[in-house]
Write a protein that holds these residues in place. Structure first.
Motif, PDB file in Angstrom:
ATOM      1  N   ALA A  93     -25.538  -7.216 -14.742  1.00  0.00           N
ATOM      2  CA  ALA A  93     -26.291  -8.478 -14.644  1.00  0.00           C
ATOM      3  C   ALA A  93     -25.364  -9.627 -14.230  1.00  0.00           C
ATOM      4  CB  ALA A  93     -26.967  -8.790 -15.975  1.00  0.00           C
ATOM      5  N   LEU A  94     -24.181  -9.699 -14.820  1.00  0.00           N
ATOM      6  CA  LEU A  94     -23.212 -10.738 -14.462  1.00  0.00           C
ATOM      7  C   LEU A  94     -22.731 -10.560 -13.023  1.00  0.00           C
ATOM      8  CD1 LEU A  94     -21.226 -13.053 -15.180  1.00  0.00           C
ATOM      9  CD2 LEU A  94     -19.658 -11.264 -15.986  1.00  0.00           C
ATOM     10  N   GLU A  96     -24.240  -9.017 -10.552  1.00  0.00           N
ATOM     11  CA  GLU A  96     -25.311  -9.241  -9.584  1.00  0.00           C
ATOM     12  C   GLU A  96     -25.553 -10.716  -9.319  1.00  0.00           C
ATOM     13  OE1 GLU A  96     -28.616  -6.965 -11.065  1.00  0.00           O
ATOM     14  OE2 GLU A  96     -27.961  -5.204  -9.931  1.00  0.00           O
ATOM     15  N   GLU A  97     -25.416 -11.519 -10.344  1.00  0.00           N
ATOM     16  CA  GLU A  97     -25.575 -12.965 -10.161  1.00  0.00           C
ATOM     17  C   GLU A  97     -24.518 -13.491  -9.187  1.00  0.00           C
ATOM     18  OE1 GLU A  97     -25.005 -16.915 -12.886  1.00  0.00           O
ATOM     19  OE2 GLU A  97     -25.878 -15.140 -13.852  1.00  0.00           O
ATOM     20  N   THR A  98     -23.282 -13.056  -9.383  1.00  0.00           N
ATOM     21  CA  THR A  98     -22.187 -13.480  -8.505  1.00  0.00           C
ATOM     22  C   THR A  98     -22.379 -12.956  -7.092  1.00  0.00           C
ATOM     23  OG1 THR A  98     -20.673 -13.528 -10.382  1.00  0.00           O
ATOM     24  CG2 THR A  98     -19.679 -13.432  -8.194  1.00  0.00           C
ATOM     25  N   THR A 100     -25.139 -12.095  -5.601  1.00  0.00           N
ATOM     26  CA  THR A 100     -26.260 -12.789  -4.972  1.00  0.00           C
ATOM     27  C   THR A 100     -25.802 -14.142  -4.431  1.00  0.00           C
ATOM     28  OG1 THR A 100     -27.857 -11.688  -6.413  1.00  0.00           O
ATOM     29  CG2 THR A 100     -28.603 -13.699  -5.326  1.00  0.00           C
ATOM     30  N   ASN A 101     -24.986 -14.833  -5.212  1.00  0.00           N
ATOM     31  CA  ASN A 101     -24.460 -16.126  -4.747  1.00  0.00           C
ATOM     32  C   ASN A 101     -23.537 -15.953  -3.545  1.00  0.00           C
ATOM     33  OD1 ASN A 101     -25.825 -17.565  -6.707  1.00  0.00           O
ATOM     34  ND2 ASN A 101     -24.135 -17.487  -8.152  1.00  0.00           N
TER      35      ASN A 101
END
Length: 176
Positions: A93-94, A96-98, A100-101
Motif C-alpha cells: 500500500a505504501l 503503490e502510493e509512491t 502512483t505519484n
C-alpha cells in the motif's frame, strides 16, 4: 531431521529462483530502504505479479520452516503465510502510493492488469520492456539474501546435530 526437509528445500530454491529472476530485471534499484524507482519495471516476473520479490520470499520462508521442522508444522506455515500476507499488504500500500505519484497513469494501468502478489497465469504485455541484467550482476545484488539463507540453514543444521546445545553447555559464558 524434518520429514518435510526435501519439500522445504525445493520451496526455498523455488522462492530464491523467483527472487533472482525478479532482481535480474529490476536490479538493485528496488532493493533499498527508500520507496521509489527510477523507472517502472513491467517485464519478466513483473509481468505476472507486481511484487515477485515478496512472492518469492513467501516460498523461501515456508521452505525454511519445513526444513527446520516443528511438531505443528501446518500451524507454523499458516502463521508464516498470514504474517507475510499482512506485512506485504501494508508495505505494498505504501509503495503503490509512491509509484502512483511517480508514474501516474502508466502505473495505474499496470496495477489494473497485474495482481499485487499472487501471479496471473499469463504475462501482461507492456511497453517498454525492461532489459534483463547479467546473472553475475544479479547475484551480486542478491548476495545479502543468499548469505542470510546459508546462515539460517547452517543454524538449522547445527541445531539438528545438537551442536548449539553442546556449545551452550560447555561454553555457557559466551551465551550469558
Amino acid at each position: 531431521q524434518s520429514p518435510y526437509c526435501l519439500l522445504g528445500l525445493l520451496l526455498l530454491l523455488f522462492g530464491e529462483a523467483i527472487r533472482i529472476w525478479a532482481v535480474s530485471f529490476a536490479g538493485g534499484k528496488t532493493r533499498t530502504r527508500k520507496v521509489g524507482a527510477p523507472d517502472l519495471c513491467t517485464s519478466g516476473p513483473y509481468a505476472f505479479t507486481r511484487n515477485p520479490l515478496y512472492f518469492g520470499n513467501m516460498f523461501m520462508y515456508i521452505g525454511i520452516a519445513l526444513i527446520a521442522g516443528a511438531p505443528n508444522i501446518l500451524l507454523m506455515i499458516l502463521i508464516i503465510f498470514s504474517f507475510f500476507l499482512i506485512q506485504y499488504t501494508l508495505i505494498v500500500a505504501l509503495e503503490e502510493e509512491t509509484l502512483t505519484n511517480l508514474f501516474g497513469e502508466a502505473y495505474l494501468n499496470y496495477k489494473k492488469n497485474v495482481p499485487a502478489i499472487f501471479p496471473r497465469t499469463r504475462p501482461w504485455e507492456a511497453q517498454p520492456q525492461t532489459k534483463r541484467n547479467p546473472l553475475l550482476k544479479t547475484l551480486k545484488t542478491e548476495k545479502r539474501t543468499l548469505q542470510n539463507v546459508f546462515l539460517i540453514l547452517a543454524l538449522i543444521y547445527l541445531k539438528s546435530q545438537n551442536i548449539l546445545y553442546w556449545l551452550k553447555q560447555h561454553m555457557f559464558f559466551y551465551f550469558s
